[in-house]
Design a protein around this motif. Sequence first.
Motif, PDB file in Angstrom:
ATOM      1  N   ARG A 111       0.807  -1.269   0.029  1.00 37.43           N
ATOM      2  CA  ARG A 111       0.183  -0.004  -0.087  1.00 37.43           C
ATOM      3  C   ARG A 111       0.869   1.147  -0.002  1.00 37.43           C
ATOM      4  O   ARG A 111       0.700   2.267  -0.747  1.00 37.43           O
ATOM      5  N   ALA A 112       1.971   1.182   0.900  1.00 36.56           N
ATOM      6  CA  ALA A 112       2.729   2.342   0.876  1.00 36.56           C
ATOM      7  C   ALA A 112       3.613   2.516  -0.492  1.00 36.56           C
ATOM      8  O   ALA A 112       3.671   3.737  -0.981  1.00 36.56           O
ATOM      9  N   ARG A 113       3.824   1.693  -1.171  1.00 34.84           N
ATOM     10  CA  ARG A 113       4.713   1.364  -2.450  1.00 34.84           C
ATOM     11  C   ARG A 113       3.775   2.307  -3.283  1.00 34.84           C
ATOM     12  O   ARG A 113       4.138   3.010  -4.220  1.00 34.84           O
ATOM     13  N   HIS A 114       2.464   1.852  -3.298  1.00 36.85           N
ATOM     14  CA  HIS A 114       1.558   2.578  -4.319  1.00 36.85           C
ATOM     15  C   HIS A 114       1.308   3.927  -4.127  1.00 36.85           C
ATOM     16  O   HIS A 114       1.221   4.772  -4.985  1.00 36.85           O
ATOM     17  N   LEU A 115       1.065   4.295  -2.932  1.00 35.53           N
ATOM     18  CA  LEU A 115       0.680   5.733  -2.586  1.00 35.53           C
ATOM     19  C   LEU A 115       2.027   6.696  -2.887  1.00 35.53           C
ATOM     20  O   LEU A 115       1.858   7.790  -3.292  1.00 35.53           O
ATOM     21  N   LEU A 116       3.222   6.181  -2.485  1.00 33.58           N
ATOM     22  CA  LEU A 116       4.565   6.858  -2.810  1.00 33.58           C
ATOM     23  C   LEU A 116       4.787   6.921  -4.427  1.00 33.58           C
ATOM     24  O   LEU A 116       5.174   8.104  -4.730  1.00 33.58           O
ATOM     25  N   CYS A 148       2.011   6.794  -6.619  1.00 30.01           N
ATOM     26  CA  CYS A 148       0.994   7.494  -7.748  1.00 30.01           C
ATOM     27  C   CYS A 148       0.136   8.539  -6.852  1.00 30.01           C
ATOM     28  O   CYS A 148      -0.883   8.898  -7.412  1.00 30.01           O
ATOM     29  N   SER A 149       0.453   9.105  -5.879  1.00 26.33           N
ATOM     30  CA  SER A 149      -0.100  10.100  -5.172  1.00 26.33           C
ATOM     31  C   SER A 149       0.937  11.231  -4.600  1.00 26.33           C
ATOM     32  O   SER A 149       2.123  11.171  -4.681  1.00 26.33           O
ATOM     33  N   ASP A 150       0.490  12.444  -4.337  1.00 25.02           N
ATOM     34  CA  ASP A 150       1.268  13.535  -3.709  1.00 25.02           C
ATOM     35  C   ASP A 150       1.193  13.543  -2.345  1.00 25.02           C
ATOM     36  O   ASP A 150       1.500  14.741  -1.509  1.00 25.02           O
ATOM     37  N   LEU A 151       0.627  12.453  -1.672  1.00 22.19           N
ATOM     38  CA  LEU A 151       0.664  12.730  -0.103  1.00 22.19           C
ATOM     39  C   LEU A 151       1.948  12.831   0.455  1.00 22.19           C
ATOM     40  O   LEU A 151       2.852  11.999   0.016  1.00 22.19           O
ATOM     41  N   SER A 152       2.137  13.739   1.617  1.00 25.28           N
ATOM     42  CA  SER A 152       3.395  13.684   2.159  1.00 25.28           C
ATOM     43  C   SER A 152       3.816  12.232   2.500  1.00 25.28           C
ATOM     44  O   SER A 152       2.765  11.241   2.877  1.00 25.28           O
ATOM     45  N   ARG A 177       0.376   7.089   7.504  1.00 19.98           N
ATOM     46  CA  ARG A 177      -0.863   6.909   8.174  1.00 19.98           C
ATOM     47  C   ARG A 177      -1.875   6.315   7.514  1.00 19.98           C
ATOM     48  O   ARG A 177      -2.515   5.301   8.080  1.00 19.98           O
ATOM     49  N   ASP A 178      -1.884   6.435   6.036  1.00 24.20           N
ATOM     50  CA  ASP A 178      -2.882   5.546   5.290  1.00 24.20           C
ATOM     51  C   ASP A 178      -2.499   4.202   5.138  1.00 24.20           C
ATOM     52  O   ASP A 178      -3.243   3.379   4.820  1.00 24.20           O
ATOM     53  N   ALA A 179      -1.275   3.782   5.016  1.00 24.16           N
ATOM     54  CA  ALA A 179      -0.829   2.594   5.098  1.00 24.16           C
ATOM     55  C   ALA A 179      -0.912   1.696   6.292  1.00 24.16           C
ATOM     56  O   ALA A 179      -0.663   0.467   6.305  1.00 24.16           O
ATOM     57  N   THR A 182      11.561   8.129   0.855  1.00 17.83           N
ATOM     58  CA  THR A 182      12.004   9.315  -0.126  1.00 17.83           C
ATOM     59  C   THR A 182      12.711   8.835  -1.041  1.00 17.83           C
ATOM     60  O   THR A 182      12.326   9.287  -2.310  1.00 17.83           O
ATOM     61  N   ALA A 183      13.467   7.714  -1.061  1.00 24.23           N
ATOM     62  CA  ALA A 183      14.293   7.271  -2.121  1.00 24.23           C
ATOM     63  C   ALA A 183      13.582   6.523  -2.842  1.00 24.23           C
ATOM     64  O   ALA A 183      13.767   6.584  -4.477  1.00 24.23           O
ATOM     65  N   TYR A 184      12.629   5.737  -2.398  1.00 32.58           N
ATOM     66  CA  TYR A 184      11.687   5.021  -3.093  1.00 32.58           C
ATOM     67  C   TYR A 184      10.858   5.789  -4.127  1.00 32.58           C
ATOM     68  O   TYR A 184      10.823   5.704  -5.279  1.00 32.58           O
ATOM     69  N   ARG A 185      10.432   7.022  -3.557  1.00 37.67           N
ATOM     70  CA  ARG A 185       9.491   8.088  -4.458  1.00 37.67           C
ATOM     71  C   ARG A 185      10.416   8.687  -5.390  1.00 37.67           C
ATOM     72  O   ARG A 185       9.927   8.636  -6.432  1.00 37.67           O
TER      73      ARG A 185
END
Length: 336
Positions: free
Chosen positions: A283-288, A290-294, A300-302, A323-326
């Motif tokens: 979930r965190a990978r997807h959000l990092l 495909c989203s602009d969330l901090s 929190r969302d993951a 940060t490096a992943y994003r």
Amino acid sequence: MSRGPQSPPPFRPHRVVVLALDGLLPFELGIPHRIFGRPKDAHGRPLYEVVTCSVRPPGPVETDADFAVHVPHGPEALATADTVIVPASYELGPVHDEGVLTEELAAALARIRPGTRLASICTGVYVLAAAGVLDGRPATTHWADAGRLQRMFPRIRVDPDVLFIDDGDVLTSAGVAAGIDLCLHMVRRDHGTAGANEGARRTGVPPHRDGGQAQYIERPVPDPQQATTTAARAWALGRLHDPIQLRDMAAREALWVRTFPRRFREEVGVSPGQWLTQQRVERARHLLECSDLSVDQVARDAGFGTAQSMRQHLQAALGVTPTAYRRTFRAAAVGA
């Protein structure tokens, strides 16, 4: 003296060379071509070039079916590879019973450049094992063959429970469909979750399968009235952002808290806690990507609660910080 802007290096797709050995299983041979033959960059250029080679000059290679396949490249193709994949062959393929490569195969493997990524599907692991590249490393193969692999090569740390193992420059998978999981994982590692998910959709398979091989080992058929953990997993996936307790998951199946973890591991191959962490990392990978969330909001969302907790889990699972992943995968995900 100032210099003007330099031109970017010429585009070159990552070259995957698939080594076809006598007795090969046709299904496994086709997996790398199917998975790596699809991904493209934002300009429509193939990200991978996939070629098949033999240990001999171009020509037919016998399969375990009633047909042979014509392989267009000889062993010299191995010297051009960025990744070499060894699919399964019947029994040990060109590996002697004592765990030694045939002279022909040893000479072919000697052409591989240092630093080339190596991967095997199912019993293709015997080739890597006999070549010595798995000594002291973790590796896997089909659960029914894991015992023999461990006996023949005691220096390998054989794990019969997982679908695949990524040990950096050497990757191994379990049997048949686990080769799809492995190849999708390599695409995900190279180009992020979005690229792997697209490849999975086009192939008609899930982008990430839960658990390990334990769920595929034959067991007595359970009582139809016996509870499973399917509903608990579906319930948990819908609320990864919330704290989830073992007793909450057990309650979804009306199971005792002591019984639920055993039933869960039998079905999925990992503990409930390990499974939850895997799902939250995905979930965190997807959000990092495909989203602009901090980073704090992604955490929190993951369901990790804090950025520090997420950082620790991503570092353990992927070897990089959020940060490096994003920074690595965000541009590819948005088509930049």
